[in-house]
Write a protein that holds these residues in place. Structure first.
Motif, PDB file in Angstrom:
ATOM      1  N   GLY A   5       0.777  -1.224   0.000  1.00  0.00           N
ATOM      2  CA  GLY A   5       0.000   0.000   0.000  1.00  0.00           C
ATOM      3  C   GLY A   5       0.812   1.281   0.000  1.00  0.00           C
ATOM      4  N   GLU A   6       0.208   2.288   0.567  1.00  0.00           N
ATOM      5  CA  GLU A   6       0.823   3.601   0.541  1.00  0.00           C
ATOM      6  C   GLU A   6       2.136   3.627   1.302  1.00  0.00           C
ATOM      7  N   ASP A   7       2.180   2.885   2.394  1.00  0.00           N
ATOM      8  CA  ASP A   7       3.414   2.875   3.180  1.00  0.00           C
ATOM      9  C   ASP A   7       4.585   2.389   2.351  1.00  0.00           C
ATOM     10  N   GLY A   8       4.315   1.370   1.560  1.00  0.00           N
ATOM     11  CA  GLY A   8       5.375   0.840   0.719  1.00  0.00           C
ATOM     12  C   GLY A   8       5.882   1.874  -0.265  1.00  0.00           C
ATOM     13  N   LEU A   9       4.947   2.553  -0.889  1.00  0.00           N
ATOM     14  CA  LEU A   9       5.337   3.592  -1.852  1.00  0.00           C
ATOM     15  C   LEU A   9       6.184   4.651  -1.162  1.00  0.00           C
ATOM     16  N   ARG A  10       5.702   5.094  -0.030  1.00  0.00           N
ATOM     17  CA  ARG A  10       6.406   6.146   0.682  1.00  0.00           C
ATOM     18  C   ARG A  10       7.796   5.659   1.096  1.00  0.00           C
ATOM     19  N   ARG A  11       7.838   4.447   1.550  1.00  0.00           N
ATOM     20  CA  ARG A  11       9.114   3.914   2.017  1.00  0.00           C
ATOM     21  C   ARG A  11      10.165   3.908   0.917  1.00  0.00           C
ATOM     22  N   VAL A  12       9.848   3.273  -0.208  1.00  0.00           N
ATOM     23  CA  VAL A  12      10.872   3.165  -1.257  1.00  0.00           C
ATOM     24  C   VAL A  12      11.217   4.518  -1.849  1.00  0.00           C
ATOM     25  N   ALA A  13      10.262   5.442  -1.802  1.00  0.00           N
ATOM     26  CA  ALA A  13      10.555   6.777  -2.327  1.00  0.00           C
ATOM     27  C   ALA A  13      11.401   7.556  -1.326  1.00  0.00           C
ATOM     28  N   ASP A  14      11.001   7.551  -0.072  1.00  0.00           N
ATOM     29  CA  ASP A  14      11.683   8.367   0.934  1.00  0.00           C
ATOM     30  C   ASP A  14      13.091   7.862   1.255  1.00  0.00           C
ATOM     31  N   THR A  15      13.278   6.562   1.151  1.00  0.00           N
ATOM     32  CA  THR A  15      14.617   6.047   1.442  1.00  0.00           C
ATOM     33  C   THR A  15      15.506   6.144   0.206  1.00  0.00           C
ATOM     34  N   ALA A  16      14.952   6.667  -0.867  1.00  0.00           N
ATOM     35  CA  ALA A  16      15.713   6.805  -2.115  1.00  0.00           C
ATOM     36  C   ALA A  16      16.130   5.445  -2.660  1.00  0.00           C
ATOM     37  N   ALA A  52      18.756   4.627   1.604  1.00  0.00           N
ATOM     38  CA  ALA A  52      19.086   3.229   1.299  1.00  0.00           C
ATOM     39  C   ALA A  52      20.497   3.095   0.740  1.00  0.00           C
ATOM     40  N   GLY A  53      20.872   3.996  -0.133  1.00  0.00           N
ATOM     41  CA  GLY A  53      22.186   3.897  -0.751  1.00  0.00           C
ATOM     42  C   GLY A  53      23.300   4.091   0.265  1.00  0.00           C
ATOM     43  N   ALA A  54      23.143   5.085   1.101  1.00  0.00           N
ATOM     44  CA  ALA A  54      24.156   5.350   2.121  1.00  0.00           C
ATOM     45  C   ALA A  54      24.297   4.147   3.045  1.00  0.00           C
ATOM     46  N   ARG A  55      23.172   3.617   3.411  1.00  0.00           N
ATOM     47  CA  ARG A  55      23.153   2.448   4.275  1.00  0.00           C
ATOM     48  C   ARG A  55      23.874   1.276   3.612  1.00  0.00           C
ATOM     49  N   ALA A  56      23.547   1.064   2.362  1.00  0.00           N
ATOM     50  CA  ALA A  56      24.150  -0.059   1.634  1.00  0.00           C
ATOM     51  C   ALA A  56      25.657   0.127   1.537  1.00  0.00           C
ATOM     52  N   LEU A  57      26.050   1.355   1.292  1.00  0.00           N
ATOM     53  CA  LEU A  57      27.482   1.616   1.139  1.00  0.00           C
ATOM     54  C   LEU A  57      28.237   1.375   2.451  1.00  0.00           C
ATOM     55  N   ALA A  58      27.682   1.916   3.513  1.00  0.00           N
ATOM     56  CA  ALA A  58      28.377   1.825   4.786  1.00  0.00           C
ATOM     57  C   ALA A  58      28.332   0.415   5.371  1.00  0.00           C
ATOM     58  N   SER A  59      27.233  -0.262   5.165  1.00  0.00           N
ATOM     59  CA  SER A  59      27.078  -1.555   5.841  1.00  0.00           C
ATOM     60  C   SER A  59      27.358  -2.738   4.929  1.00  0.00           C
ATOM     61  N   SER A  60      27.554  -2.460   3.672  1.00  0.00           N
ATOM     62  CA  SER A  60      27.651  -3.500   2.641  1.00  0.00           C
ATOM     63  C   SER A  60      26.514  -4.511   2.747  1.00  0.00           C
ATOM     64  N   ARG A  61      25.339  -3.988   2.982  1.00  0.00           N
ATOM     65  CA  ARG A  61      24.105  -4.766   2.894  1.00  0.00           C
ATOM     66  C   ARG A  61      23.058  -3.893   2.231  1.00  0.00           C
ATOM     67  N   SER A  62      22.503  -4.358   1.134  1.00  0.00           N
ATOM     68  CA  SER A  62      21.512  -3.533   0.445  1.00  0.00           C
ATOM     69  C   SER A  62      20.094  -3.817   0.941  1.00  0.00           C
ATOM     70  N   ASN A  63      19.948  -4.928   1.647  1.00  0.00           N
ATOM     71  CA  ASN A  63      18.611  -5.370   2.057  1.00  0.00           C
ATOM     72  C   ASN A  63      17.668  -5.556   0.862  1.00  0.00           C
ATOM     73  N   VAL A  64      18.247  -6.019  -0.205  1.00  0.00           N
ATOM     74  CA  VAL A  64      17.452  -6.337  -1.381  1.00  0.00           C
ATOM     75  C   VAL A  64      17.790  -7.751  -1.828  1.00  0.00           C
ATOM     76  N   LEU A  65      16.748  -8.485  -2.202  1.00  0.00           N
ATOM     77  CA  LEU A  65      16.896  -9.841  -2.724  1.00  0.00           C
ATOM     78  C   LEU A  65      16.568  -9.829  -4.201  1.00  0.00           C
ATOM     79  N   ALA A  66      17.289 -10.603  -4.980  1.00  0.00           N
ATOM     80  CA  ALA A  66      16.936 -10.732  -6.389  1.00  0.00           C
ATOM     81  C   ALA A  66      16.046 -11.954  -6.574  1.00  0.00           C
TER      82      ALA A  66
END
Lengths: 336, 336
Positions: free
Chosen positions: A103-114, B49-63
């Motif tokens: 939902g909206e939280d997801g959209l906001r999350r991925v947008a706000d965390t860049a 997210a990018g800063a976090r990934a860079l500093a922690s070497s974890r992107s928290n993303v799964l392919a």
DNA sequence: GAATGACGTCGAAGCGCTTCGACGAGGGAA
DNA sequence: TTCCCTCGTCGAAGCGCTTCGACGTCATTC
């Protein structure tokens, strides 16, 4: 992990030069570029996505929100998704998958965390709760489908209204004077999903314009419902000779029902559908249909986003013209 | 954009303290934590997210690599994908969508650029070209499906062999002595997709063990092919009373064909299937079936990855036991 | 022949976060 | 009392990349 400084050292240049060679944002001499490319290949260098995202404030990732609710045709969703991914890759972007559920939280999350640079939202409702959010987000977005108030948003979809019209025009052109629209399940209309209602609007307008008697019938996505509806249509509208079906799962059962009630298709009844091509060809009688151009819509939405990310203005509405493929299910009305 | 230093200032602590409060990697007093949380809420802070990934070497993303080839049942793929996304979110991870088409390069790219922390690969072939790559990648992966040589990899799937057995046991237990397996399209076997062959193996073994006469018939995913096969089975195996179907699109047409050839289901012929539950319930005769536990597989694959990312060893093979749901399509053999 | 500007490259300053080592305060063990 | 450890916090050093300003070199231009 090999990093840009190592490439730079290996090629005898500074890291910034490597960066510019990679991005093309400043001119680099052919000779230097070549040397850098060789070093990159030799060392197997891959820029770190996170570092890149941090420094450039571009993640090169797009978010795609897919629906998973009742009444939507899953294979079509999948085709959208695949075409979005494919198109995104052509622009060196990847695709993050979000479910409607987030939902909206997801959209906001991925947008706000860049995490993502931009968003694609499928299955837009006429009055969708996510619209205000999308308007305020600092990232561009594209909607697949049209809400009631598209102002300030970018939308793309098949022109369902024109599709409804085109089906009617086709039938009218073949001499049919009494037609029916077999629509989506009732909940789809209740939910105010734009495309279903747009079909109805186009269908009705074209019928009126052509002096064709028309009616609209929502239908559950069950074979039994199709059968009942077929019986009812024969009973209540005996002069019926044309049907427009906008309901994938019901298409085949409906034709089956008509046939077993003694009607020949297209001899006694012409049938057109708005559905994926692959379905239209698989039915017991290949159906004259307007395809859902999933590939075009998916690719188009990505192109729109890329333009927006690049600062190029884009139209608010992109309506893809319907294309009707004539198959074996429609014929000239036999004036018995 | 509000950043961690602003939160720190607002809460009267240092940035590192905010970070530790967020990650829980060092103890923080309840009082400080509360103050930090308040500041975060008040300022609307979202870690980059990018800063976090860079500093922690974890992107928290799964392919997640999804197949899009012929012969695979799209709705099932979608259910996998959704359950993977949902499970990933429970662990604060997102999911990047890759298409099969991207192939090995795509896997290497997202792994080498540190775009993702780990990979889930669907639709694994018996001898899959991606296996050597996955073995050498520095990121953990999980396969949905079993290759011929799973050593060194982590795999999860329904135990298709046991599923084949269970279907046979069920039919044998009902007294059926002559059965047939209607399988996937020939290309699925040619391609050496593991699960199809595993079903055959389990089916055959169980039939032999139970003294049941068995045969195997690949079948194209077309209604016409189903009809032909039905006719052939009646002709060539007149004593047939039990059928196992492992081919979603053909299930309904096949039963239709048998019925129109004069056989009652389950009166004359018992039918079991290995297919999604939602399909089994929608057929003209609700079919006794073994479900594809897409949710369990999807969620399970994420759990495995999380363990691997956490350094916990996991078993190489995870086989989910088949569960058979008895519906209206199977009955005790009538000894006529 | 001086001024101008494009070209090609470099150095340094961050992007926003995590993490390591350090350190003061307090509590137990010896 | 002393020693040592844990708890809670801080400061600083990066993570690997992009980008901005600067600078030298040529080729134009008047």
């Amino acid at each position: 992990m090999v990093k840009i400084t190592e490439v730079a050292r290996h090629a005898g240049v500074s890291p910034s030069t490597v960066s510019y060679a990679l991005s093309g944002k400043r001119p680099i001499s052919e000779e230097t570029r070549q040397r850098i490319e060789d070093s990159i290949r030799e060392l197997g260098y891959r820029p770190h996505a996170g570092a890149r995202a941090l420094a450039s404030s571009r993640s090169n990732v797009l978010a795609l929100v897919v629906p998973l609710r009742a009444g939507i045709h899953v294979p079509v969703v999948m085709r959208f998704a695949v075409s979005v991914v494919t198109a995104a890759r052509r622009h060196d972007h990847d695709v993050l998958l979000l479910t409607q559920e987030e939902g909206e939280d997801g959209l906001r999350r991925v947008a706000d965390t860049a995490l993502v640079d931009a968003l694609i939202v499928m299955d837009v409702q006429l009055r969708d709760g996510r619209l205000p959010l999308l308007r305020t987000l600092d990232r561009p977005s594209v909607l697949i489908g049209f809400p009631a108030e598209p102002a300030g948003l970018t939308c793309i979809d098949l022109d369902f209204e024109a599709a409804g019209e085109l089906c009617v025009e086709h039938l009218a052109g073949l001499g049919h004077r009494v037609i029916a629209l077999v629509g989506s399940p009732p909940e789809v209309y209740v939910r105010e999903t734009g495309f279903a209602q747009r079909v109805v609007r186009g269908y009705t307008a074209a019928a009126d314009r052509n002096g064709v008697a028309s009616s609209v019938h929502p239908c559950e996505a069950e074979p039994a419902a199709a059968r009942q509806l077929a019986e009812r249509l024969l009973r209540e509208r005996p002069a019926l000779t044309g049907v427009v079906v906008h309901n994938e799962p019901v298409l085949d059962p409906l034709i089956d029902a008509f046939q077993s009630l003694g009607l020949r298709v297209p001899g006694d009844l012409s049938v057109t559908a708005i559905c994926p091509d692959e379905l239209a060809g698989r039915v017991r009688v290949p159906v004259t249909s307007i395809a859902i151009p999933a590939d075009e819509v998916g690719a188009g939405s990505v192109e729109l986003l890329m333009k927006k990310l690049g600062g190029t203005p884009v139209p608010e509405a992109t309506l893809l013209p319907p294309r009707l493929t004539v198959r074996a299910s429609t014929a000239r009305r036999t004036t018995a």
